[in-house]
Write an enzyme that holds these catalytic residues in place. Structure first.
Site, PDB file in Angstrom:
ATOM      1  N   GLU A   1     -44.326  16.706 -10.650  1.00  0.00           N
ATOM      2  CA  GLU A   1     -45.374  17.345 -11.464  1.00  0.00           C
ATOM      3  C   GLU A   1     -46.609  16.466 -11.461  1.00  0.00           C
ATOM      4  O   GLU A   1     -46.511  15.248 -11.630  1.00  0.00           O
ATOM      5  CB  GLU A   1     -44.945  17.512 -12.934  1.00  0.00           C
ATOM      6  CG  GLU A   1     -43.930  18.577 -13.185  1.00  0.00           C
ATOM      7  CD  GLU A   1     -43.599  18.726 -14.676  1.00  0.00           C
ATOM      8  OE1 GLU A   1     -44.434  18.348 -15.526  1.00  0.00           O
ATOM      9  OE2 GLU A   1     -42.501  19.198 -14.969  1.00  0.00           O
TER      10      GLU A   1
ATOM     11  N   GLU B   1     -37.555  15.538 -17.350  1.00  0.00           N
ATOM     12  CA  GLU B   1     -38.109  14.705 -18.414  1.00  0.00           C
ATOM     13  C   GLU B   1     -37.166  14.528 -19.599  1.00  0.00           C
ATOM     14  O   GLU B   1     -37.452  14.991 -20.708  1.00  0.00           O
ATOM     15  CB  GLU B   1     -39.454  15.268 -18.891  1.00  0.00           C
ATOM     16  CG  GLU B   1     -40.506  15.290 -17.801  1.00  0.00           C
ATOM     17  CD  GLU B   1     -41.855  15.831 -18.262  1.00  0.00           C
ATOM     18  OE1 GLU B   1     -41.975  16.268 -19.412  1.00  0.00           O
ATOM     19  OE2 GLU B   1     -42.791  15.825 -17.441  1.00  0.00           O
TER      20      GLU B   1
HETATM   21  O1  IFM Z   1     -45.763  21.780 -19.259  1.00  0.00           O
HETATM   22  C1  IFM Z   1     -45.191  20.515 -19.173  1.00  0.00           C
HETATM   23  C2  IFM Z   1     -43.882  20.567 -18.422  1.00  0.00           C
HETATM   24  O2  IFM Z   1     -42.992  21.475 -18.978  1.00  0.00           O
HETATM   25  C3  IFM Z   1     -43.232  19.211 -18.422  1.00  0.00           C
HETATM   26  N1  IFM Z   1     -44.142  18.203 -17.966  1.00  0.00           N
HETATM   27  C4  IFM Z   1     -45.466  18.168 -18.516  1.00  0.00           C
HETATM   28  C5  IFM Z   1     -46.094  19.543 -18.462  1.00  0.00           C
HETATM   29  C6  IFM Z   1     -47.496  19.491 -19.091  1.00  0.00           C
HETATM   30  O3  IFM Z   1     -47.410  19.048 -20.400  1.00  0.00           O
END
Ligand code: IFM
Length: 453
Positions: free
Chosen positions: A355, A163
């Protein structure tokens, strides 16, 4: 409903969010260690000093992953644990932790998928300009070399940056995340460009030095747009919105990924940012655009978009009283249909959901268990949409649930619980939530149980 035969069912976490051991065995400071000490920056003054104590409990955690039947676990490496000053001397004890962790995962039948950078940036390098320093891409390449040389005899799957939208946007523009900077936009774009260069150089290093044929990707986030209806006009409106740059931030789907995959910054962005664009030396875009094997997509929620009579796009307001997770993200299962579909169309790379999951208000119930029906319903809905995307032609290789266990949610500290394993932070005790047992069945049936209401 069965997923492809070789589909990778996984779960994810990140070093700073779970490891703890912040000062153990020669680890250097990360910008998050420093941020957590600044009053008012993190909820309730929480820190990642101990977190889930995964640094000491990794064997138990690997066992639990095996018990759930995970095929893969997405972990990240703490750069300052491996190279305390960011460059130079390697901390062998820190590197040895990852060596042991990889072995423990493999012993439990779990394939490691390694992210090189999930935000714990060496504080010593921040003091030398961090991502604003053009040398930062070489620092990252050097760190990558150390990790790849040590682990690539067993690690086959790599992701470079997690990210970049967040560590640049929240870390260098809004200041909510470490290192807490609120830079002018030209500097934000410069930091973003250097991070992209770091990505490109890291991919080159992995390909050149790996001991096993690697698959490589990155794990960007963005804002997924879903069409209000399935009319061609609304679908086109959502697609347009999904891939536009509309304000002075790099929180969008193209600013990072177009350079990585297509070798150029998006035109609408360069036009909007024409006064702030960094100087781009010859060769940079070629370095950034390295062949990738998959598109890692972090997708949690979406915005609904419709077409307008004059051929434009318009956001549709969420209904009153929308279904919200505790972090206040709207539950939008179709994000896992349209997100993968649009991304696959544009970038033509196999999709891996790196994710997806939800923050829930979980506690230990009177029977000693952690019941989280909302999470089960959330995951079932999202996974069903993902399967629909696959049925409609999206090539997808895997799904990583965020997160394997409750953890430190950055500036929200321990307020949010994203895990399928409950963590009692006072004792370190782990309890498999109902969703973990359910996910075990999903994995064992390769998704077939998703047909059950
Ligand atoms: O916890 C975070 C992660 O580190 C990066 N993506 C989103 C998740 C939830 O906010």
């Amino acid at each position: 409903m069965s997923f492809p035969g070789d589909f990778v069912w996984g779960a994810a976490a990140a070093s700073y969010q779970i490891e703890g051991g912040a000062y153990d065995d020669g680890k250097g400071l990360s910008t998050w260690d420093v941020m957590c000490r600044q009053p008012g920056k993190v909820w309730e003054g929480n820190t990642g000093d101990v977190a889930c104590d995964h640094y000491h409990r990794y064997q138990e955690d690997a066992r639990l992953m095996g018990e759930i039947g995970l095929k893969a676990y997405r972990l990240s490496i703490s750069w300052p644990r491996v190279i305390p000053e960011g460059v130079g001397a390697v901390n062998e004890k820190g590197l040895a932790f990852y060596d042991r962790l990889i072995d423990a995962l493999l012993e439990n039948g779990v394939q490691p998928w390694v992210t090189l950078f999930h935000w714990d940036y060496p504080y010593a390098l921040y003091c030398r300009g961090g991502w604003l320093n053009r040398d930062s891409s070489d620092w990252f390449a050097e760190y990558t070399r150390v990790v790849v040389d040590k682990l690539s005899d067993r690690v086959k799957h790599w992701m470079t940056l997690n990210e970049p939208q967040v560590f640049i946007g929240l870390g260098h523009q809004s200041g909510q995340h470490a290192p807490g900077l609120q830079l002018g936009f030209a500097d934000v774009l410069l930091a973003a460009h250097n991070a992209l260069l770091a990505h490109g150089k890291a991919v080159q290093v992995i390909r050149a030095r790996t001991k096993t044929g690697p698959t490589i990707g990155a794990a960007p986030v963005g804002i997924t747009a879903i069409p209000a209806t399935e009319s061609p006009d609304d679908i086109e409106a959502a697609r347009t919105r999904m891939f536009s740059v509309w304000n002075k931030s790099c929180w969008n789907n193209t600013w990072f990924t177009d350079p990585m995959v297509l070798g150029r910054y998006p035109d609408d962005g360069t036009k909007l940012f024409e006064n702030e664009m960094p100087y781009i030396p010859d060769g940079d875009m070629k370095t950034i655009c390295q062949p990738l094997d998959f598109y890692g997509a972090n997708i949690y929620t979406a915005r609904t978009v419709r077409s307008t009579d004059d051929g434009g796009t318009k956001s549709v307001k969420d209904p009153d009283g929308p279904p919200l997770t505790t972090i206040e993200w709207v539950v939008t299962p179709k994000a896992l249909y349209w997100g993968p579909r649009f991304l696959y169309e544009r970038y033509q790379l196999p999709i891996v959901i790196t994710e997806n999951g939800m923050a829930n208000c979980d506690w230990i119930h009177r029977d000693g268990k952690v019941h989280d029906p909302q999470r089960i319903d959330f995951l079932a809905r999202y996974l069903s949409e993902f399967k629909r995307a696959i049925d409609d032609g999206v090539v997808a290789k895997g799904y990583f649930l965020w997160s394997i266990m409750d953890n430190f949610e950055w500036n929200q500290g321990y307020k949010q619980r994203f895990g399928i394993i409950y963590v009692d932070y006072a004792t370190g005790e782990r309890i498999l939530k109902d969703s973990a047992y359910w996910y075990k069945e999903v994995i064992a049936s390769n998704g077939a149980i998703l047909d059950k209401p």
